[in-house]
Motif scaffolding. Structure first.
Motif, PDB file in Angstrom:
ATOM      1  N   SER A 104       0.854  -1.196   0.000  1.00 47.94           N
ATOM      2  CA  SER A 104       0.000   0.000   0.000  1.00 47.94           C
ATOM      3  C   SER A 104       0.880   1.232   0.000  1.00 47.94           C
ATOM      4  CB  SER A 104      -0.879   0.018   1.261  1.00 47.94           C
ATOM      5  OG  SER A 104      -0.050   0.170   2.395  1.00 47.94           O
ATOM      6  N   GLY A 105       0.220   2.391  -0.135  1.00 45.90           N
ATOM      7  CA  GLY A 105       0.945   3.644  -0.083  1.00 45.90           C
ATOM      8  C   GLY A 105       1.475   3.939   1.306  1.00 45.90           C
ATOM      9  N   THR A 106       0.636   3.744   2.287  1.00 46.51           N
ATOM     10  CA  THR A 106       1.051   4.082   3.647  1.00 46.51           C
ATOM     11  C   THR A 106       2.269   3.253   4.061  1.00 46.51           C
ATOM     12  OG1 THR A 106       0.120   4.768   5.770  1.00 46.51           O
ATOM     13  CG2 THR A 106      -0.387   2.529   5.072  1.00 46.51           C
ATOM     14  N   PHE A 138      -0.760  14.789   2.869  1.00 52.59           N
ATOM     15  CA  PHE A 138      -1.368  13.494   3.196  1.00 52.59           C
ATOM     16  C   PHE A 138      -0.408  12.395   2.800  1.00 52.59           C
ATOM     17  CE2 PHE A 138      -3.697   9.607   2.454  1.00 52.59           C
ATOM     18  CZ  PHE A 138      -4.453   9.507   3.613  1.00 52.59           C
ATOM     19  N   HIS A 139      -0.049  11.547   3.767  1.00 56.69           N
ATOM     20  CA  HIS A 139       0.880  10.457   3.463  1.00 56.69           C
ATOM     21  C   HIS A 139       0.355   9.090   3.876  1.00 56.69           C
ATOM     22  CE1 HIS A 139       3.922  13.306   2.141  1.00 56.69           C
ATOM     23  NE2 HIS A 139       3.779  13.979   3.263  1.00 56.69           N
ATOM     24  N   GLY A 140      -0.831   9.033   4.476  1.00 58.99           N
ATOM     25  CA  GLY A 140      -1.384   7.723   4.811  1.00 58.99           C
ATOM     26  C   GLY A 140      -1.880   7.654   6.242  1.00 58.99           C
ATOM     27  N   GLU A 190       4.724  15.825  -0.883  1.00 56.92           N
ATOM     28  CA  GLU A 190       4.161  15.381  -2.153  1.00 56.92           C
ATOM     29  C   GLU A 190       4.605  16.376  -3.229  1.00 56.92           C
ATOM     30  OE1 GLU A 190       0.710  15.721   0.499  1.00 56.92           O
ATOM     31  OE2 GLU A 190      -0.346  14.646  -1.097  1.00 56.92           O
ATOM     32  N   GLU A 195      -4.664  15.097  -1.487  1.00 54.76           N
ATOM     33  CA  GLU A 195      -5.795  15.209  -0.556  1.00 54.76           C
ATOM     34  C   GLU A 195      -5.944  16.637  -0.028  1.00 54.76           C
ATOM     35  OE1 GLU A 195      -7.753  12.452  -0.034  1.00 54.76           O
ATOM     36  OE2 GLU A 195      -6.382  11.493  -1.455  1.00 54.76           O
ATOM     37  N   ASP A 223       6.800  12.096  -2.155  1.00 56.80           N
ATOM     38  CA  ASP A 223       5.662  11.173  -2.175  1.00 56.80           C
ATOM     39  C   ASP A 223       4.956  11.330  -3.524  1.00 56.80           C
ATOM     40  OD1 ASP A 223       3.305   9.794  -1.916  1.00 56.80           O
ATOM     41  OD2 ASP A 223       2.802  10.582   0.080  1.00 56.80           O
ATOM     42  N   ILE A 225       2.798   9.002  -4.654  1.00 57.16           N
ATOM     43  CA  ILE A 225       1.772   7.952  -4.623  1.00 57.16           C
ATOM     44  C   ILE A 225       0.558   8.329  -5.469  1.00 57.16           C
ATOM     45  CG2 ILE A 225       0.102   6.837  -3.070  1.00 57.16           C
ATOM     46  CD1 ILE A 225       2.424   6.766  -0.959  1.00 57.16           C
ATOM     47  N   GLN A 226       0.178   9.603  -5.407  1.00 55.55           N
ATOM     48  CA  GLN A 226      -0.981  10.039  -6.199  1.00 55.55           C
ATOM     49  C   GLN A 226      -0.565  10.700  -7.519  1.00 55.55           C
ATOM     50  OE1 GLN A 226      -5.132  12.572  -5.496  1.00 55.55           O
ATOM     51  NE2 GLN A 226      -4.039  11.707  -3.804  1.00 55.55           N
ATOM     52  N   LYS A 252      -0.940   3.474  -5.509  1.00 49.86           N
ATOM     53  CA  LYS A 252      -2.099   3.785  -6.350  1.00 49.86           C
ATOM     54  C   LYS A 252      -1.977   3.175  -7.766  1.00 49.86           C
ATOM     55  CE  LYS A 252      -4.404   7.336  -3.723  1.00 49.86           C
ATOM     56  NZ  LYS A 252      -3.679   7.912  -2.595  1.00 49.86           N
TER      57      LYS A 252
HETATM   58  C1  LIG Z   1      -3.313   7.704  -1.160  1.00 44.76           C
HETATM   59  C2  LIG Z   1      -2.057   8.333  -0.691  1.00 44.76           C
HETATM   60  C3  LIG Z   1      -1.271   7.743   0.307  1.00 44.76           C
HETATM   61  C4  LIG Z   1      -1.680   6.502   1.055  1.00 44.76           C
HETATM   62  O1  LIG Z   1      -1.805   5.396   0.221  1.00 44.76           O
HETATM   63  P1  LIG Z   1      -2.673   4.123   0.711  1.00 44.76           P
HETATM   64  O2  LIG Z   1      -2.453   3.122  -0.377  1.00 44.76           O
HETATM   65  O3  LIG Z   1      -4.087   4.586   0.830  1.00 44.76           O
HETATM   66  O4  LIG Z   1      -2.115   3.695   2.016  1.00 44.76           O
HETATM   67  C5  LIG Z   1      -0.068   8.365   0.634  1.00 44.76           C
HETATM   68  N1  LIG Z   1       0.326   9.493   0.012  1.00 44.76           N
HETATM   69  C6  LIG Z   1      -0.402  10.064  -0.953  1.00 44.76           C
HETATM   70  C7  LIG Z   1       0.103  11.290  -1.630  1.00 44.76           C
HETATM   71  C8  LIG Z   1      -1.634   9.530  -1.320  1.00 44.76           C
HETATM   72  O5  LIG Z   1      -2.378  10.141  -2.250  1.00 44.76           O
END
Ligand SMILES: *Cc1c(COP(=O)(O)O)cnc(C)c1O
Length: 397
Positions: A104-106, A138-140, A190, A195, A223, A225-226, A252
């Motif tokens: 997962s991202g977190t 937002f990081h999780g 990020e 978020e 980060d 992730i998004q 993601k």
């Molecule tokens: C969604 C997100 C996370 C967390 O990812 P999960 O898979 O939901 O744990 C971390 N950082 C960013 C920038 C995100 O958008």
């Protein structure tokens, strides 16, 4: 069963951590979703920036099915071939040197934090290092990731969190500078805040942070992730800036529906960071997710997904700008590529609900931003359809 009874069963059994929209999705095709009543929805959320190729992509589905029949899981005590292929592709796309796969991202953020702490521990021969993070980030939701998430509402019930985290203002270099001390081991942000309300980093901000990191031997954790995986028109958003991170996180769209994340290191950092015994995962990087990540990256490369995003994104921006022009309660648009936010002075949750009624899936970010993170494969006709539906929603407000 009808929709109401599905929802009733869900609310009686699943822990109530989400106020969900009253929709039960059943299947998807391309950039459309269908609910259990057969109603069609144009999807501009992609399962929160996950489904880069939309739904029911046959090549992707076949690759997964083949791996299911071959080998799903063995543990990280052994090597497996799909994840090696995936790792090679991921390193090429990211221009990083080492990767660790998570679920997962977190968890990718947890790994990144540990990697940074271990690097500083090796360098200084002692622990006790601190991290600078950003307000509005937002990081999780796990404790480490929550500790660097600049949102008091998310944090408060779970305090005390991980100590030694200080928060600066995003896009304010002086506020970061003011927090640096001899204990700082990393700055995490990020590249485009998601978020928090879709805020791209300013170029001089990111360049300034890179310079600060270089000057003080602090690690820059980006980060992605998004905003990564092609969404902004480069494989990773930092590649627009000419500023390279020391550690990067992804998740993601990395798996396009299969739960997987990753953190990446440069070789210089990897040499002084996590070693056998420092970190691990049972599922992370198993053959099944290896097949998924390998196929996603193969398709992105072959189909020049970043080229497509660069081509279609200006049209999306134009259509959103027209709406912002037309309605005075829409005050701004911002974003990069296919990660766009429209700032709105009317309740955005209500707008997202009305859009669903009209067969359009959009989500929100922060308190006042309508977020559009569609599948990366959308065409102009989908942008037109989205804009018409959103226009109809706005007209009713
Ligand atoms: C969604 C997100 C996370 C967390 O990812 P999960 O898979 O939901 O744990 C971390 N950082 C960013 C920038 C995100 O958008």
């Amino acid at each position: 069963m009808n929709k109401e009874s599905y929802i009733k069963d869900a609310e009686e059994s699943i822990l109530h951590t989400y106020n969900r929209f009253p929709v039960v999705f059943d299947h998807g095709e391309g950039v459309y979703l269908y609910d259990t009543d057969g109603k069609e929805y144009l999807d501009f959320a992609a399962g929160i920036a996950v489904q880069a190729f939309g739904y029911h992509n046959e090549e992707y589905g076949e690759a997964l099915k083949a791996q299911v029949d071959k080998l799903m899981h063995t543990s990280n005590l052994y090597y497996n071939e799909p994840i090696i292929r995936a790792a090679k592709r991921a390193l090429k796309a990211s221009r990083m040197d080492r990767v660790f796969f998570t679920n997962s991202g977190t968890e990718a953020i947890e790994g990144a934090i540990k990697a940074a702490k271990k690097y500083a521990f090796t360098r200084d021969s002692h622990a006790g290092h601190e991290i600078i993070a950003m307000n509005g980030s937002f990081h999780g939701r796990s404790i480490g990731a929550l500790s660097v998430t600049g949102n008091a509402h998310y944090q408060e019930p779970f305090e005390p969190l991980m100590p030694g985290v200080h928060f600066a203002e995003y896009n304010d270099l002086d506020s970061v500078k003011a927090l640096i001390n001899e204990k700082t081991c990393a700055i995490i942000l990020e590249t485009v805040q998601g978020e928090g309300g879709i805020y791209p980093a300013k170029k001089d901000f990111l360049e300034g942070i890179r310079a600060l990191c270089d000057e003080h031997d602090i690690l820059l954790i980006l980060d992605e992730i998004q905003c990564g995986m092609g969404r902004t028109g480069e494989m990773f958003a930092w590649q627009h800036y000419g500023v390279k991170p020391d550690i990067m996180t992804s998740a993601k769209a990395l798996g396009c529906g299969v739960p997987v994340g990753a953190f990446f290191l440069t070789e210089r950092v990897a040499q002084k960071s996590l070693a056998p015994g420092d970190h691990g995962t049972t599922y992370g990087g198993n053959p099944f997710v290896g097949a998924a990540v390998d196929k996603v990256l193969e398709m992105m490369e072959r189909e020049d997904i970043t080229g497509h995003v660069k081509e279609i994104a200006p049209y999306l921006e134009q259509k959103l700008d027209e709406l912002v022009e037309k309605y005075d309660f829409l005050t701004a648009r911002r974003g990069m590529g296919l990660m766009q936010g429209v700032v709105c002075e009317k309740p955005v949750g209500q707008i997202a609900a009305k859009a669903l009624d009209k067969g359009l899936v959009v989500i929100t970010a922060g308190a006042d931003v309508l977020r559009l993170v569609p599948p990366l494969v959308i065409g102009k006709e989908h942008v037109d359809e989205m804009a018409a539906k959103l226009d109809a929603v706005m007209a009713e407000l």
